[in-house]
Scaffold this motif. Structure first.
Motif, PDB file in Angstrom:
ATOM      1  N   LEU A 150       0.833  -1.207   0.000  1.00 44.32           N
ATOM      2  CA  LEU A 150       0.000   0.000   0.000  1.00 44.32           C
ATOM      3  C   LEU A 150       0.864   1.251   0.000  1.00 44.32           C
ATOM      4  CD1 LEU A 150      -2.606  -1.213   2.641  1.00 44.32           C
ATOM      5  CD2 LEU A 150      -2.749  -1.373   0.151  1.00 44.32           C
ATOM      6  N   SER A 151       0.366   2.238  -0.751  1.00 42.41           N
ATOM      7  CA  SER A 151       1.114   3.498  -0.855  1.00 42.41           C
ATOM      8  C   SER A 151       0.959   4.368   0.386  1.00 42.41           C
ATOM      9  CB  SER A 151       0.644   4.274  -2.096  1.00 42.41           C
ATOM     10  OG  SER A 151      -0.754   4.547  -2.001  1.00 42.41           O
ATOM     11  N   GLU A 152      -0.140   4.173   1.153  1.00 37.65           N
ATOM     12  CA  GLU A 152      -0.391   4.935   2.370  1.00 37.65           C
ATOM     13  C   GLU A 152      -0.751   3.963   3.496  1.00 37.65           C
ATOM     14  OE1 GLU A 152      -0.004   8.114   2.827  1.00 37.65           O
ATOM     15  OE2 GLU A 152       0.332   8.728   0.734  1.00 37.65           O
ATOM     16  N   PRO A 153      -0.482   4.308   4.768  1.00 32.92           N
ATOM     17  CA  PRO A 153      -0.809   3.391   5.879  1.00 32.92           C
ATOM     18  C   PRO A 153      -2.317   3.311   6.144  1.00 32.92           C
ATOM     19  CG  PRO A 153       0.054   5.446   6.736  1.00 32.92           C
ATOM     20  CD  PRO A 153       0.216   5.532   5.248  1.00 32.92           C
ATOM     21  N   VAL A 154      -2.767   2.150   6.588  1.00 26.61           N
ATOM     22  CA  VAL A 154      -4.165   1.929   6.957  1.00 26.61           C
ATOM     23  C   VAL A 154      -4.210   1.466   8.416  1.00 26.61           C
ATOM     24  CG1 VAL A 154      -4.861   1.369   4.600  1.00 26.61           C
ATOM     25  CG2 VAL A 154      -4.104  -0.461   6.158  1.00 26.61           C
ATOM     26  N   ASP A 155      -5.441   1.468   8.979  1.00 22.43           N
ATOM     27  CA  ASP A 155      -5.642   1.024  10.362  1.00 22.43           C
ATOM     28  C   ASP A 155      -5.893  -0.485  10.347  1.00 22.43           C
ATOM     29  OD1 ASP A 155      -6.195   0.629  12.984  1.00 22.43           O
ATOM     30  OD2 ASP A 155      -7.760   2.164  13.135  1.00 22.43           O
ATOM     31  N   ASP A 156      -4.854  -1.249  10.637  1.00 20.27           N
ATOM     32  CA  ASP A 156      -4.955  -2.708  10.539  1.00 20.27           C
ATOM     33  C   ASP A 156      -5.918  -3.289  11.577  1.00 20.27           C
ATOM     34  OD1 ASP A 156      -4.200  -5.312   9.606  1.00 20.27           O
ATOM     35  OD2 ASP A 156      -3.027  -5.519  11.433  1.00 20.27           O
ATOM     36  N   ARG A 165      -5.524   5.711   7.613  1.00 15.11           N
ATOM     37  CA  ARG A 165      -5.000   6.441   8.763  1.00 15.11           C
ATOM     38  C   ARG A 165      -5.213   7.954   8.581  1.00 15.11           C
ATOM     39  NH1 ARG A 165      -0.676   3.820  11.497  1.00 15.11           N
ATOM     40  NH2 ARG A 165      -1.481   1.795  12.192  1.00 15.11           N
ATOM     41  N   ILE A 166      -4.952   8.434   7.369  1.00 11.84           N
ATOM     42  CA  ILE A 166      -5.120   9.858   7.045  1.00 11.84           C
ATOM     43  C   ILE A 166      -6.247   9.965   6.027  1.00 11.84           C
ATOM     44  CG2 ILE A 166      -3.997  11.923   6.119  1.00 11.84           C
ATOM     45  CD1 ILE A 166      -1.322  10.676   6.906  1.00 11.84           C
ATOM     46  N   HIS A 167      -7.236  10.755   6.362  1.00 14.31           N
ATOM     47  CA  HIS A 167      -8.403  10.880   5.498  1.00 14.31           C
ATOM     48  C   HIS A 167      -8.083  11.767   4.298  1.00 14.31           C
ATOM     49  CE1 HIS A 167     -11.432   9.776   8.909  1.00 14.31           C
ATOM     50  NE2 HIS A 167     -10.483   8.861   8.718  1.00 14.31           N
ATOM     51  N   LYS A 168      -7.778  11.111   3.189  1.00  7.09           N
ATOM     52  CA  LYS A 168      -7.541  11.813   1.925  1.00  7.09           C
ATOM     53  C   LYS A 168      -7.623  10.792   0.806  1.00  7.09           C
ATOM     54  CE  LYS A 168      -2.523  11.298   1.770  1.00  7.09           C
ATOM     55  NZ  LYS A 168      -1.235  11.996   1.614  1.00  7.09           N
ATOM     56  N   LEU A 169      -7.752  11.290  -0.436  1.00  9.71           N
ATOM     57  CA  LEU A 169      -7.807  10.393  -1.581  1.00  9.71           C
ATOM     58  C   LEU A 169      -6.390  10.027  -2.009  1.00  9.71           C
ATOM     59  CD1 LEU A 169     -10.631  12.066  -3.703  1.00  9.71           C
ATOM     60  CD2 LEU A 169     -10.797  10.048  -2.243  1.00  9.71           C
ATOM     61  N   TRP A 170      -6.180   8.713  -2.316  1.00 11.86           N
ATOM     62  CA  TRP A 170      -4.865   8.244  -2.739  1.00 11.86           C
ATOM     63  C   TRP A 170      -4.713   8.423  -4.244  1.00 11.86           C
ATOM     64  CZ3 TRP A 170      -4.317   2.868   0.082  1.00 11.86           C
ATOM     65  CH2 TRP A 170      -4.350   3.082   1.478  1.00 11.86           C
ATOM     66  N   GLN A 171      -3.483   8.686  -4.641  1.00 12.34           N
ATOM     67  CA  GLN A 171      -3.182   8.755  -6.062  1.00 12.34           C
ATOM     68  C   GLN A 171      -3.015   7.351  -6.638  1.00 12.34           C
ATOM     69  OE1 GLN A 171      -3.231  11.515  -7.876  1.00 12.34           O
ATOM     70  NE2 GLN A 171      -3.692  12.743  -6.042  1.00 12.34           N
ATOM     71  N   HIS A 172      -2.395   6.459  -5.860  1.00 10.74           N
ATOM     72  CA  HIS A 172      -2.154   5.087  -6.300  1.00 10.74           C
ATOM     73  C   HIS A 172      -2.465   4.144  -5.130  1.00 10.74           C
ATOM     74  CE1 HIS A 172      -0.074   6.750  -9.800  1.00 10.74           C
ATOM     75  NE2 HIS A 172       0.607   7.521  -8.949  1.00 10.74           N
ATOM     76  N   LEU A 173      -2.858   2.904  -5.481  1.00  9.32           N
ATOM     77  CA  LEU A 173      -3.101   1.904  -4.431  1.00  9.32           C
ATOM     78  C   LEU A 173      -1.788   1.365  -3.888  1.00  9.32           C
ATOM     79  CD1 LEU A 173      -5.011   0.059  -2.806  1.00  9.32           C
ATOM     80  CD2 LEU A 173      -4.912  -1.562  -4.727  1.00  9.32           C
TER      81      LEU A 173
END
Length: 415
Positions: free
Chosen positions: A53-59, A78-86
């Motif tokens: 994953l390109s950004e961290p998630v809440d596991d 973890r951070i509320h925003k839209l990702w550019q890539h998965l």
């Protein structure tokens, strides 16, 4: 070499990422999913899906659902925003390797923590059960000791009262014996005379002193008693204990139940009329069952006890002996039922049925232990040990069950 899945799809919102992986006909039980805050793996042989994953998630809040041939992973951001890539750049193999190793290390740590928590929970449950059992045993010991102390005080008080009564009785008898002598002394006339001793006169005062001295030297003995026989009668006792230590009401009730049990023969049943005269006697059938048991014919012993019980259901030895047969035949639940029935009939608890109660407790406890119900089995062995505390074999078996419950001894193998 696994086949990589490339026909996946993903969607996102400001707070969530949803990944859809087709399972290509794999069964849900064959799907293995591993996730961390930066890595996701879905493995269903021979296919493999990996997402770096390109950004961290809440596991901790991530979920996965499998159904309709698709695995759907819901990953909170973890951070509320839209990702550019998965995913991160697939060309950076070193970074992917580091991410994979960190995810596997976290997974192993999580499994180890879960295993430790499970073991701690089991240990706490066993410890609580043991503490509860020891508390119950301590309370029971204290109650028994209190009963013994009360009985000891009562007996001591009765003994002191009896001794005091005997002392008063002896004093009254001595007073009655001295009363006639005092009357005889008073009835004798007293005359003042002058005696001569060695040719000289003695005054009355000196005479009295001389007589008093002579009386002191002479010991007044009571007259011998008239010989005779004293008839002593004793209360007839069936039980060997002394009356003050007995439980007379319970003993009488036990004798009454035994007498009623011997009379309660049901030999009038239609299917029992073809039996011989001796075969209608429960005692004869019990002896036959005992002989079969001693020779190893446990089924024959069970049949003999069954018929005896049909004739008379009030004899506890029939149920207890049949429980021993069921133990040999591995009919453990039937052994528990028969032992419980025997204990129900062995009431009230008196010294005459103590040995039978101890045997029934041991047989039921043995059946519980062979079913690996060691807590229930320990309770029966402790009950038998209270009845016969000096039996070394019983003490050793009870301690072994305690060790199994505490985990310091291995449980015997069951077949």
């Amino acid at each position: 070499m696994p086949l990589l899945v490339t026909d996946y799809s993903w969607t996102q919102t400001d707070s969530m990422v949803y990944i859809h992986v087709p399972l290509k006909g794999a069964k849900p039980g064959k799907v293995d999913i591993l996730s961390s805050d930066e890595y996701l793996k879905v493995h269903f042989p021979p296919f493999l899906f990996e997402a770096f994953l390109s950004e961290p998630v809440d596991d901790e809040r991530s979920t996965a659902k499998i159904g309709n041939g698709v695995a759907v992973m819901s990953l909170p951001k973890r951070i509320h925003k839209l990702w550019q890539h998965l995913m991160i750049n697939a060309c950076d193999k070193e970074q992917q390797k580091e991410v994979r190793e960190r995810a596997l290390a976290k997974h192993r740590e999580r499994l180890a923590a879960q295993s430790k928590a499970k073991a701690d929970k089991q240990h706490a449950e066993k410890k609580y059960a043991l503490e509860t059992m020891m508390k119950i045993e301590s309370e029971t010991r204290e109650k028994i000791q209190k009963i013994k102390d009360d009985e000891r005080k009562k007996t001591t008080a009765e003994l002191e009262e009896w001794q005091l009564k005997q002392k008063h009785q002896r004093e009254e008898e001595d007073a009655q014996l001295q009363l006639p002598r005092q009357r005889n002394d008073r009835s004798k006339p007293t005359a003042v005379t002058v005696k001569q001793e060695n040719g000289r006169k003695v005054k009355p005062e000196k005479l009295g002193s001389c007589e008093a001295k002579s009386k002191k030297k002479v010991v007044d003995l009571p007259s011998p008693r008239v010989p005779g026989n004293i008839q002593v009668s004793f209360t007839p006792r069936v039980f060997p204990t002394a009356l003050r230590e007995s439980r007379a009401l319970e003993e009488e009730e036990w004798l009454k139940k035994q007498a009623e049990a011997r009379r309660a023969v049901n030999a009038d049943a239609e299917d029992l009329k073809d039996l011989k005269e001796e075969e209608r006697n429960p005692d004869w059938l019990k002896e036959k069952g005992d002989k079969c048991f001693a020779s190893g014919d446990y089924l024959g012993a069970v049949n003999a006890y069954n018929l005896a019980i049909r004739l008379n259901r009030q004899i506890p030895a029939l149920y207890s002996n049949r429980a021993a047969c069921h133990l040999k035949l591995r009919n453990l639940h039937k052994a528990i039922e028969d032992s419980s029935e025997a204990l129900d009939l062995l009431t009230p608890p008196v010294s005459a049925n103590a040995a039978a109660r101890a045997r029934a407790h041991v047989r039921r406890g043995t059946a519980f232990c062979q079913l690996q119900l060691y807590t229930e089995g320990l309770q029966d062995y402790q009950a038998a040990l209270k009845i016969d505390p000096d039996k070394e074999e019983l003490q050793a078996d009870t301690q072994r069950i305690r060790d199994i419950i505490q985990g310091t001894a291995a449980a015997p193998e069951t077949h």
